[in-house]
Structure formats: C-alpha cells, structure tokens
Scaffold this motif. Structure first.
Motif, PDB file in Angstrom:
ATOM      1  N   LEU A 141       0.781 -33.882 -11.092  1.00 39.57           N
ATOM      2  CA  LEU A 141       1.585 -33.193 -12.105  1.00 39.57           C
ATOM      3  C   LEU A 141       2.173 -34.158 -13.131  1.00 39.57           C
ATOM      4  N   LYS A 142       2.230 -35.446 -12.794  1.00 38.92           N
ATOM      5  CA  LYS A 142       2.827 -36.441 -13.693  1.00 38.92           C
ATOM      6  C   LYS A 142       1.779 -37.217 -14.490  1.00 38.92           C
ATOM      7  N   ALA A 143       0.515 -37.060 -14.139  1.00 33.69           N
ATOM      8  CA  ALA A 143      -0.544 -37.900 -14.693  1.00 33.69           C
ATOM      9  C   ALA A 143      -0.977 -37.479 -16.093  1.00 33.69           C
ATOM     10  N   ASP A 144      -1.403 -38.466 -16.867  1.00 37.46           N
ATOM     11  CA  ASP A 144      -2.087 -38.171 -18.127  1.00 37.46           C
ATOM     12  C   ASP A 144      -3.458 -37.592 -17.838  1.00 37.46           C
ATOM     13  N   LEU A 145      -4.041 -38.038 -16.736  1.00 39.53           N
ATOM     14  CA  LEU A 145      -5.403 -37.644 -16.388  1.00 39.53           C
ATOM     15  C   LEU A 145      -5.574 -37.690 -14.869  1.00 39.53           C
ATOM     16  N   VAL A 146      -6.330 -36.735 -14.339  1.00 39.36           N
ATOM     17  CA  VAL A 146      -6.663 -36.717 -12.918  1.00 39.36           C
ATOM     18  C   VAL A 146      -8.179 -36.775 -12.791  1.00 39.36           C
ATOM     19  N   LEU A 147      -8.667 -37.736 -12.025  1.00 40.49           N
ATOM     20  CA  LEU A 147     -10.099 -37.857 -11.763  1.00 40.49           C
ATOM     21  C   LEU A 147     -10.410 -37.270 -10.394  1.00 40.49           C
ATOM     22  N   ILE A 148     -11.458 -36.458 -10.331  1.00 45.02           N
ATOM     23  CA  ILE A 148     -11.869 -35.875  -9.051  1.00 45.02           C
ATOM     24  C   ILE A 148     -13.351 -36.145  -8.837  1.00 45.02           C
ATOM     25  N   GLY A 149     -13.740 -36.242  -7.572  1.00 45.32           N
ATOM     26  CA  GLY A 149     -15.140 -36.473  -7.242  1.00 45.32           C
ATOM     27  C   GLY A 149     -15.269 -36.882  -5.791  1.00 45.32           C
ATOM     28  N   VAL A 150     -16.496 -36.939  -5.313  1.00 42.67           N
ATOM     29  CA  VAL A 150     -16.724 -37.361  -3.936  1.00 42.67           C
ATOM     30  C   VAL A 150     -16.523 -38.867  -3.823  1.00 42.67           C
ATOM     31  N   SER A 151     -16.549 -39.358  -2.607  1.00 43.93           N
ATOM     32  CA  SER A 151     -16.366 -40.784  -2.372  1.00 43.93           C
ATOM     33  C   SER A 151     -17.463 -41.621  -3.031  1.00 43.93           C
ATOM     34  N   GLU A 254     -16.661 -49.014 -18.378  1.00 40.82           N
ATOM     35  CA  GLU A 254     -16.202 -49.011 -19.774  1.00 40.82           C
ATOM     36  C   GLU A 254     -16.770 -47.823 -20.549  1.00 40.82           C
ATOM     37  N   GLU A 255     -18.021 -47.483 -20.265  1.00 41.47           N
ATOM     38  CA  GLU A 255     -18.670 -46.374 -20.962  1.00 41.47           C
ATOM     39  C   GLU A 255     -18.015 -45.043 -20.600  1.00 41.47           C
ATOM     40  N   SER A 256     -17.724 -44.861 -19.323  1.00 44.55           N
ATOM     41  CA  SER A 256     -17.054 -43.630 -18.887  1.00 44.55           C
ATOM     42  C   SER A 256     -15.657 -43.538 -19.483  1.00 44.55           C
ATOM     43  N   ALA A 257     -14.937 -44.656 -19.495  1.00 43.27           N
ATOM     44  CA  ALA A 257     -13.583 -44.674 -20.052  1.00 43.27           C
ATOM     45  C   ALA A 257     -13.606 -44.353 -21.538  1.00 43.27           C
ATOM     46  N   ASN A 258     -14.567 -44.920 -22.252  1.00 40.03           N
ATOM     47  CA  ASN A 258     -14.663 -44.663 -23.685  1.00 40.03           C
ATOM     48  C   ASN A 258     -14.956 -43.195 -23.954  1.00 40.03           C
ATOM     49  N   TYR A 259     -15.792 -42.584 -23.119  1.00 39.15           N
ATOM     50  CA  TYR A 259     -16.099 -41.162 -23.269  1.00 39.15           C
ATOM     51  C   TYR A 259     -14.836 -40.320 -23.081  1.00 39.15           C
ATOM     52  N   ILE A 260     -14.037 -40.681 -22.093  1.00 36.86           N
ATOM     53  CA  ILE A 260     -12.793 -39.949 -21.824  1.00 36.86           C
ATOM     54  C   ILE A 260     -11.823 -40.070 -22.990  1.00 36.86           C
ATOM     55  N   ILE A 261     -11.700 -41.284 -23.520  1.00 33.73           N
ATOM     56  CA  ILE A 261     -10.724 -41.535 -24.592  1.00 33.73           C
ATOM     57  C   ILE A 261     -11.213 -40.999 -25.931  1.00 33.73           C
ATOM     58  N   GLU A 262     -12.476 -41.304 -26.268  1.00 34.67           N
ATOM     59  CA  GLU A 262     -12.984 -40.990 -27.607  1.00 34.67           C
ATOM     60  C   GLU A 262     -13.553 -39.577 -27.723  1.00 34.67           C
ATOM     61  N   ASP A 263     -14.326 -39.161 -26.739  1.00 36.69           N
ATOM     62  CA  ASP A 263     -14.988 -37.852 -26.832  1.00 36.69           C
ATOM     63  C   ASP A 263     -14.113 -36.718 -26.295  1.00 36.69           C
ATOM     64  N   LEU A 264     -13.548 -36.938 -25.120  1.00 38.06           N
ATOM     65  CA  LEU A 264     -12.685 -35.893 -24.559  1.00 38.06           C
ATOM     66  C   LEU A 264     -11.290 -35.925 -25.168  1.00 38.06           C
ATOM     67  N   LYS A 265     -10.951 -37.071 -25.778  1.00 36.66           N
ATOM     68  CA  LYS A 265      -9.669 -37.228 -26.479  1.00 36.66           C
ATOM     69  C   LYS A 265      -8.469 -36.933 -25.572  1.00 36.66           C
ATOM     70  N   ILE A 266      -8.558 -37.446 -24.348  1.00 35.46           N
ATOM     71  CA  ILE A 266      -7.425 -37.323 -23.431  1.00 35.46           C
ATOM     72  C   ILE A 266      -6.247 -38.111 -24.001  1.00 35.46           C
ATOM     73  N   GLU A 267      -5.103 -37.491 -24.104  1.00 32.23           N
ATOM     74  CA  GLU A 267      -3.933 -38.142 -24.699  1.00 32.23           C
ATOM     75  C   GLU A 267      -2.918 -38.507 -23.643  1.00 32.23           C
ATOM     76  N   ARG A 268      -2.160 -39.567 -23.918  1.00 32.58           N
ATOM     77  CA  ARG A 268      -1.053 -39.935 -23.042  1.00 32.58           C
ATOM     78  C   ARG A 268       0.078 -38.940 -23.239  1.00 32.58           C
ATOM     79  N   ARG A 269       0.796 -38.683 -22.173  1.00 34.99           N
ATOM     80  CA  ARG A 269       1.961 -37.834 -22.295  1.00 34.99           C
ATOM     81  C   ARG A 269       3.032 -38.564 -23.104  1.00 34.99           C
ATOM     82  N   ALA A 270       3.909 -37.825 -23.756  1.00 34.00           N
ATOM     83  CA  ALA A 270       5.002 -38.449 -24.487  1.00 34.00           C
ATOM     84  C   ALA A 270       5.970 -39.112 -23.515  1.00 34.00           C
ATOM     85  N   ASP A 271       6.484 -40.279 -23.906  1.00 30.26           N
ATOM     86  CA  ASP A 271       7.430 -41.004 -23.044  1.00 30.26           C
ATOM     87  C   ASP A 271       8.718 -40.213 -22.880  1.00 30.26           C
TER      88      ASP A 271
END
Length: 271
Positions: A141-151, A254-271
């Motif tokens: 509930l506090k996260a900017d982003l939650v990643l889910i997936g198998v091990s 790095e490629e996955s992170a860039n996709y999340i930031i640039e393509d999905l445009k996940i934003e940080r929560r306001a401080d």
C-alpha cells in the motif's frame, strides 16, 4: 594471459571513471582488464604513488580530477614517465565552458552531495529491502510500484535497480499454494507490474540456482511440470489484477526498468 591494469584515480570516490573504464573494456570483451581504484586523491604524494605503480606495471591511468593543481601535476608526471593518462572530465567540461559561457565550480564530489535525490534513493533502497519477497505485505500500500511473479523472475534485482532510481518497490512472489496478500487487490492496477518468463528459460535458471546451492537439479522446484503450473497460476492472478505484464526472458534488468519508467510511466508518490 597476464591481466592488463588500469588505474582509476579521482579526487572524489572514482565511480564515474570506473564506469567509463568498464564501458570501454566491455568493447574488448573485458580484455582481461583489472581496475585498481585510488579515490580521494588530495596531494601530489598520492599521485606519485599511482605514477610509481602504473610505471612498474605498464598500465593506463584514467582519472577524474577537477582540482587544477592536481590535474596539472598528474598530466606532467605521466608525460615525464611516458604513461598514458586519460582525463575523463575536462574535455567535456571545456565544451560546457565554451558553449554555455559559465565557469565550473572545480569542487570534487559535487555529484554525491546529500541532496533530496540522494535521501530519496537511500529511503527507496531501505524500502526495497524491507518489503522484499512479501516479508511485510503492508508495504504494498506504500509502494510506488509492486512487482509480482513466480520465483526467479528477477523481482528482487529489478526492485533494487529501481530503488537506485528513487522508486519505492515491493515485490510479491506468486505461488499456487499461497494466497496473495489482500493488499495486492487494493492498489491501482497501474502500480503493479507482472513479470513473466518462458518455461524453458525458467527451468534453466532454476536448475542453475539449485546447482549453485549444491542441490539436486531434479527437485520439484525445477521440474518443468511444476514450472508450467506456477506460470499458469501467475498468469491468472495477473489477469485478475489487470496489471501490465513484462516478459523478462531475454531482458536485462536495465531494459525492464527502462520500460517501467519510460513506457509504463510509473510515477513516484508525492513526498
């Protein structure tokens, strides 16, 4: 073949120079390069020590020194001893001066000043560690982003990489026998990203993981039938949540992170 040495010298920590040297070395398939870092150079004696070592080892010096007296001394002594010393900052610094008509501060370590972004990064790293692998589902509930997936779908490495970018990331493993935390269904779906992978790739990764732990590669964890069961369950959960999905089979972190930031445009929560 004997390793080739590059001495990385800086009047700060030396991270910048080391990254540049590694980037160049990668163009030679690593080239058998050994990097020896000398940070926080403050005196000509410090430079003399590096010059002595580099001369005796037939090495290159790569440096980021902004203090004029030390830079000039490095250049002169390297020339005296016929050592190649590469200044990684001043050519670009001079371009800034010429183009933007503004003098540099010439203070070492400015990039590492304890500013807002620095503290955000530290806080995000601490967050990623605290809420890694569903240790505390309240972090969802506090996260900017939650990643889910198998091990073994790179949830933790990706969480840490994004944390270094200032994102607070929690990650939740999806296991058929374990009900996901209810918090996962209370967040906006755009704040959750599912990580998927091909069964063959996951089978390979898990077998290698078991080998590294000295365990049998034929255990249930690495069996293809079990992997297919887990992936099927994970896909159903991701569809239920409605989150975007990334296939990480052949992607670098790095490629996955860039996709999340640039393509999905996940934003940080306001401080």
């Amino acid at each position: 073949m004997e390793n080739k040495l590059v001495y990385v010298v800086s009047d700060s920590i030396g991270e910048t120079a080391e990254l540049v040297v590694k980037a160049v070395a990668s163009q030679f398939n690593g080239g058998g390069i050994e990097i020896r870092r000398t940070p926080y150079v403050e005196t000509v004696e410090d430079i003399e020590d590096v010059i002595f070592q580099a001369k005796n080892n037939h090495s290159i010096i790569a440096y980021t020194i902004v203090i004029d007296k030390l830079k000039d001394y490095m250049d002169q002594r390297a020339a005296d001893e016929s050592i190649i010393a590469v200044d990684l900052l001043n050519p670009l610094m001079n371009a800034f001066i010429e183009t933007f008509k503004k003098p540099p501060s010439k203070q070492p370590g400015l990039i590492r000043k304890l500013d807002h972004d620095y503290f955000r990064k530290v806080e995000a790293i601490e967050f990623a560690v605290k809420y890694d692998d569903a240790r505390d589902p309240h972090g969802v509930l506090k996260a900017d982003l939650v990643l889910i997936g198998v091990s073994r779908t790179s949830k933790t490495p990706l969480s840490m990489y994004l944390a270094h970018k200032g994102y607070k990331v929690a990650n939740i493993p999806l296991v058929p026998e374990v009900t996901p935390p209810e918090e996962l269904f209370k967040i906006p779906r755009f704040r959750c990203v599912g990580l998927v992978i091909t069964p063959e790739k996951l089978n390979e990764i898990r077998k290698e993981r078991l080998k590294s732990l000295g365990l049998m590669a034929q255990t249930n964890y690495a069996r293809l039938e079990r992997i297919l069961e887990e992936l099927d369950y994970a896909n159903k959960m991701m569809k239920q949540i409605g989150c975007p999905i990334i296939n990480v089979s052949n992607k670098a972190i790095e490629e996955s992170a860039n996709y999340i930031i640039e393509d999905l445009k996940i934003e940080r929560r306001a401080d």
